[in-house]
Scaffold this active site. Structure first.
Site, short mmCIF file in Angstrom:
data_model
loop_
_atom_site.label_atom_id
_atom_site.label_comp_id
_atom_site.label_asym_id
_atom_site.label_seq_id
_atom_site.Cartn_x
_atom_site.Cartn_y
_atom_site.Cartn_z
N SER A 265 38.82 62.69 -19.26
CA SER A 265 39.99 63.07 -18.46
C SER A 265 40.86 61.85 -18.26
O SER A 265 40.42 60.72 -18.46
CB SER A 265 39.55 63.59 -17.09
OG SER A 265 39.11 62.51 -16.29
N ASP A 266 42.09 62.04 -17.81
CA ASP A 266 42.83 60.90 -17.31
C ASP A 266 42.24 60.54 -15.94
O ASP A 266 41.42 61.28 -15.38
CB ASP A 266 44.34 61.19 -17.23
CG ASP A 266 45.15 59.89 -17.24
OD1 ASP A 266 44.59 58.83 -16.89
OD2 ASP A 266 46.35 59.93 -17.59
N ALA A 267 42.63 59.39 -15.41
CA ALA A 267 41.99 58.87 -14.20
C ALA A 267 42.09 59.87 -13.05
O ALA A 267 43.20 60.30 -12.70
CB ALA A 267 42.62 57.54 -13.81
N ALA A 269 41.60 62.85 -12.88
CA ALA A 269 42.25 64.14 -13.17
C ALA A 269 41.36 65.33 -12.89
O ALA A 269 41.86 66.41 -12.56
CB ALA A 269 42.75 64.17 -14.62
#
Ligand code: BGC
Length: 741
Positions: A265-267, A269
């Site tokens: 995931s993005d940070a 997310a």
């Protein structure tokens, strides 16, 4: 650093992964799906405690070889399953040797330069103990207000796909696990660059045809180049967050494209799915993200907290966990982490000292710069100048020279433009004045993180101080024979959380430019910036303009090389320069409309100014001139499915050696859907001596002529007539036809 003498065979990797998996508890498996934020500012238990109990498979936001080894020792010797950690960081455009920002690298239109840069970045990062970089960023960006445009390859899918593949090859080498390389991560999947109004993180609405024809091709190219990992984007895509989007992560990425690696995931997310108004709570977020195909949770802790419970009460199928863990373990096996989990702490300094790293950075910076204007051939300047003034707030700024997204904790060490010019002119008087400072009206949250903040914190200038700085700059310019204005943006003005509504030069820079131009001396404008800027006044009034972007460690030398003729600019814009921020999104590959520019009833789309770009996509000048002639297509008529070759000659008609980027554009006249009035389908950067001619050859086959049809709901190649243009930018006029039957 050689860890494999042979490339591990797929079957061997699989067998090893299955053997590991069969000995792992549910907790240990879930740990592999957890990426820990290793920085001090992350709240919660200490990383060592989580790693010791097997609660993490990867660590990010840590940039310290000694600490990597300490944590790795805990993972390998003390954790229940003894599986090594994967250390990850954003190594976007260099690790210690900083290359031009990605948008600039795309302006080289030279995949081999890009591949080399990322190979060096990988080598330095690996020597520091990193295994995985969160790059390349592959988001197509057609809105220059969006701050993250700096991290990508610009507006075009064809250029973007070429840059994507080159970066993956550079980072990963010939195969995943190649010595001195790292795992790449194609991000942010998908559509992030089309956020409403160019506002970072805002929702994205893109029809499937746009996604497939424009936004997906760089990602697809990364898969084809063997990229090991993907990162999901933050925002909602058509009302479904990308991090919980099964269609993106399972149907398209794995199902259609056959991606075998894992998705992070993005940070934060996964946790954010709750904030975003999609998931009910953390448990629901973990369930929906993992079910959608998101394997690793970056820093939110949601998987660590909820996945076990979801499996234990039968909500989540264990097979989904196993599949995600398999993908993570396979990367670790391929990267040789089980054989060599540690990094020699003296290696980095040896590697960064290699002279070829700095020389590659200088060449990359030269090749990425775009000459926008050169009236009366003011450039190149003579080296026997006696008195030069270098003026502007970014002329001697190391952060602005290295640019957006510096490596976590990195101390900018670039050669500034001022330093580069002084080194080039040892016998001249080179005076410098910054003029009034520039700063964001609203600071970025990233600037509050000490570790990410590369710019010195100073109290803002008072209006009186700014006025004194302004007058000093004008007086400094008045004393000189030639004035080099270095204007643009600070490092924090582009990148994440760095969108802006206007594309004007920030602060009083244009006012200063006008005051200096009024001195009636030769003025050269050098731009250091992470996005297109609306430099309308300069474009008409300043005779020479060089777009130098944020050119990296050797940036100042590269600028001086170009200004004084030791290098000839050959870069081309990877994105159009709009006349105003409010013209965004602006891109060349638009559909014709019922009132195209060629129509007798055509009116410019706005009544208060021209809607056309100030500088078009693909544009850039040189110190020499070129002629592109002899456009030929191997067949005038072909059948659907056939491939033709398109050739043209390019001749250096000037007096010095130089590079031209020959570009092929097509337009399908009619078909299942309306198609863009022009689309780039091939390009080649060629170096030519004066008088020399070369032939460039492009291929047009089903993948170039076909597209995803909205009308039909599938890929199609229509039987249709095409216009072809070959030239030096997206306004190319040399024309041919092709009929597909
Ligand atoms: C960015 C990503 C980056 C991640 C890890 C996020 O804020 O959107 O591009 O890779 O942080 O640093």
């Amino acid at each position: 650093m050689d860890i494999h003498t042979t490339i591990p065979a797929d079957a061997k990797v699989k067998a090893r992964v299955e053997a590991l998996l069969s000995g792992m508890s549910l907790e240990a498996k879930i740990g592999q799906l957890v990426q820990l934020g290793g920085a001090d500012f992350i709240p919660g238990p200490k990383p060592e405690d989580i790693i010791r109990r097997g609660g993490a498979g990867s660590v990010l936001w840590l940039n310290d070889t000694k600490r990597f080894n300490e944590l790795q020792k805990i993972a390998v010797e003390e954790s229940p399953s003894k599986i090594p950690l994967l250390f990850a960081l954003d190594v976007i455009h260099g690790y210690r040797t900083i290359f031009p920002v990605p948008l600039a690298m795309a302006a080289s239109w030279d995949p081999s330069t890009v591949e080399r840069a990322q190979a060096i970045a990988a080598r330095e990062a690996r020597a520091a103990g990193l295994h995985w970089t969160f790059a390349p960023m592959l988001d197509i960006a057609r809105d220059a207000r969006w701050g993250r445009i700096v991290e990508g390859a610009g507006e075009d899918p064809c250029l973007g796909a070429a840059m994507a593949a080159a970066q993956v090859r550079g980072f990963q080498g010939d195969y995943l696990g190649a010595p001195d390389h790292v795992v790449a991560c194609a991000k942010h999947f998908a559509g992030y660059g089309a956020s409403d109004g160019g506002r970072d993180y805002d929702p994205v609405y893109l029809p499937e045809g746009q996604l497939r024809n424009v936004y997906f091709p760089p990602f697809r190219a990364a898969v084809e180049a063997g990229v090991g990992t993907f990162m999901s984007a933050y925002m909602d895509l058509n009302d479904v967050p990308a991090s919980g989007n099964r269609w993106l992560l399972r149907d398209v990425l794995r199902g259609e494209w056959g991606f075998q690696g894992f998705v992070v995931s993005d940070a934060f997310a996964v946790g954010n799915l709750v904030i975003q108004g999609f998931a009910r709570d953390g448990r629901d977020a973990a369930f929906r993200a993992l079910s959608a195909g998101l394997d690793m949770d970056m820093a939110s802790g949601t998987y660590l907290e909820h996945l076990a419970g979801l499996v234990e009460d039968g909500t989540l199928d264990m097979a989904l966990i196993d599949d995600a863990v398999r993908a993570v373990l396979a990367i670790k096996v391929r990267m040789g982490l089980f054989e060599q989990p540690y990094t020699d702490e003296s290696l980095l300094e040896q590697v960064v000292a290699l002279p070829e790293h700095r020389s590659a950075a200088r060449i990359a910076a030269q090749r990425s710069m775009v000459l926008l204007r050169n009236e009366g051939r003011l450039l190149p300047l003579a080296k026997d100048l006696k008195h030069v003034a270098v003026i502007g707030p970014v002329a001697d700024s190391k952060p602005a020279t290295e640019g957006s997204w510096m490596v976590f904790g990195h101390v900018p060490a670039a050669v500034t433009v001022l330093e580069g010019i002084r080194a080039k002119l040892p016998g001249a008087t080179v005076e410098y004045a910054p003029g009034p400072e520039i700063r964001r009206d609203i600071p970025s949250w990233m600037e509050n993180l000490d570790i990410m903040n590369s710019e010195p914190r100073k109290a803002p200038q008072t209006p009186a101080e700014a006025e004194t700085a302004f007058q000093t700059a004008v007086e400094t310019a008045r004393r000189a024979d030639v004035i080099i204005m270095v204007l643009g943006e600070n490092a924090s003005m582009s990148g994440e959380a760095a969108s802006r509504a206007s594309l004007d030069l920030p602060g009083r820079q244009e006012e200063l430019l006008k005051a200096v131009a009024a001195l009636c001396k030769p003025v050269v404008l050098v731009l250091l910036n992470g996005r297109p800027l609306s430099i309308n006044w300069a474009a008409e009034n300043i005779p020479a303009i060089l777009e130098a972007w944020q050119p990296g460690t050797e940036g100042g030398h590269a600028v001086a090389d170009i200004l004084f003729g030791d290098a000839n600019p050959g870069g081309k814009l990877p994105v159009a320069f709009p006349r105003k921020g409010s013209h965004a999104p602006l891109y060349y590959a638009r559909n014709l409309t019922h009132s195209p520019e060629s129509s007798p009833i055509y009116n410019p789309r706005y009544w208060d100014g021209l809607p056309t770009p100030l500088y078009p996509f693909g544009f850039g000048l040189s110190y020499t001139t070129f002629a592109i002639t002899d456009l030929a297509v191997s067949a005038a008529q072909v059948r659907v499915g056939d491939t033709v070759s398109v050739t043209a000659s390019v001749t250096n008609t000037g007096a010095v050696a130089g590079d031209e980027v020959v570009q092929l554009y097509i337009h399908q006249r009619a078909g299942s859907d309306s198609r863009p009035m022009r689309e780039l389908k091939g390009f080649e950067r060629v170096t030519l001596q004066p008088g020399e001619t070369k032939t460039v050859t492009f291929r047009l086959g089903p993948s170039e002529l076909g597209y995803w049809s909205t009308n039909l709901g599938h890929w199609v190649q229509d039987a249709a007539a095409f216009d072809l243009w070959v030239g030096a930018d997206s306004l190319a006029e040399l024309h041919a036809e092709l009929v597909v039957e």
